[in-house]
Design a protein around this motif. Structure first.
Motif, short mmCIF file in Angstrom:
data_model
loop_
_atom_site.label_atom_id
_atom_site.label_comp_id
_atom_site.label_asym_id
_atom_site.label_seq_id
_atom_site.Cartn_x
_atom_site.Cartn_y
_atom_site.Cartn_z
N THR A 179 10.74 3.72 -1.77
CA THR A 179 11.26 2.65 -2.63
C THR A 179 11.05 1.30 -1.95
OG1 THR A 179 13.46 2.69 -1.62
CG2 THR A 179 13.07 4.20 -3.48
N SER A 180 11.20 0.25 -2.75
CA SER A 180 11.07 -1.09 -2.18
C SER A 180 12.17 -1.36 -1.16
CB SER A 180 11.08 -2.15 -3.29
OG SER A 180 12.26 -2.06 -4.05
N THR A 181 13.34 -0.77 -1.35
CA THR A 181 14.44 -0.95 -0.40
C THR A 181 14.07 -0.35 0.95
OG1 THR A 181 16.04 -0.88 -2.21
CG2 THR A 181 16.90 -0.51 0.00
N LYS B 239 0.83 -1.20 0.00
CA LYS B 239 0.00 0.00 0.00
C LYS B 239 0.87 1.26 0.00
CE LYS B 239 -3.79 2.13 2.53
NZ LYS B 239 -4.68 2.01 3.68
N GLU B 240 1.89 1.28 0.82
CA GLU B 240 2.80 2.44 0.89
C GLU B 240 3.55 2.63 -0.43
OE1 GLU B 240 5.37 3.19 4.29
OE2 GLU B 240 3.95 2.06 5.54
N TYR B 241 3.94 1.53 -1.04
CA TYR B 241 4.65 1.64 -2.32
C TYR B 241 3.77 2.33 -3.36
CZ TYR B 241 7.33 0.58 -6.47
OH TYR B 241 8.06 0.71 -7.63
N PHE B 242 2.50 1.91 -3.44
CA PHE B 242 1.59 2.50 -4.42
C PHE B 242 1.21 3.93 -4.07
CE2 PHE B 242 0.82 -1.96 -5.75
CZ PHE B 242 1.11 -1.79 -7.09
N ASN C 28 14.33 -6.19 -0.14
CA ASN C 28 13.76 -5.33 -1.17
C ASN C 28 13.28 -6.15 -2.38
OD1 ASN C 28 16.43 -5.83 -2.05
ND2 ASN C 28 16.34 -4.04 -3.36
N ALA C 29 13.91 -7.30 -2.62
CA ALA C 29 13.49 -8.16 -3.73
C ALA C 29 12.08 -8.70 -3.47
CB ALA C 29 14.47 -9.31 -3.93
N SER C 30 11.79 -9.04 -2.21
CA SER C 30 10.46 -9.53 -1.86
C SER C 30 9.42 -8.44 -2.09
CB SER C 30 10.40 -9.96 -0.39
OG SER C 30 11.23 -11.07 -0.17
N VAL C 31 9.71 -7.24 -1.63
CA VAL C 31 8.78 -6.12 -1.81
C VAL C 31 8.58 -5.85 -3.30
CG1 VAL C 31 8.33 -3.68 -1.35
CG2 VAL C 31 9.36 -5.10 0.44
N SER C 32 9.66 -5.86 -4.06
CA SER C 32 9.56 -5.63 -5.51
C SER C 32 8.71 -6.70 -6.18
CB SER C 32 10.95 -5.62 -6.15
OG SER C 32 11.69 -4.51 -5.69
#
Length: 108
Positions: free
Chosen positions: A20-22, A12-15, A32-36
């Motif tokens: 950043t995902s990091t 939600k925060e990313y959108f 960060n790879a998981s979030v990405s």
């Protein structure tokens, strides 16, 4: 806070933008790879939903035209039936016949 709640908040925060995902991975304890990957999956879901919604809109927009065409076809079929019935009545009057079958008539 549970894993699934943290994951949902990170997505939600990313959108919402501005991060950043990091940074989100560090904030919630994920890589960060998981979030990405989650964000990419969510984007794919949203794209599929938007395509589906667009196809539904296209079908709905096409329906009134189809309904009107079917209504016109029905009107023409009813007119045709009325014309045929009138022709039978005229023929019966002119030739003294009874083309329509009577109810209860049986063949031997």
């Amino acid at each position: 806070m549970e894993y699934s709640e943290k994951k949902a908040l990170a997505i939600k925060e990313y959108f919402a933008g501005g991060t950043t995902s990091t940074k989100l991975g560090l904030k919630y304890g994920f890589g960060n790879a998981s979030v990405s990957r989650w964000v990419a999956m969510e984007k794919k879901k949203k794209r599929k939903f938007e395509e589906y919604a667009a196809s539904i809109r296209a079908v709905r927009e096409g329906m009134p035209t189809d309904v009107k065409a079917l209504q016109e076809e029905l009107r023409m079929a009813r007119l045709n039936i009325s014309l045929l019935e009138a022709m039978i009545d005229i023929s019966d009057d002119q030739h003294g016949t009874d083309i329509r079958k009577k109810a209860g008539t049986r063949r031997s």
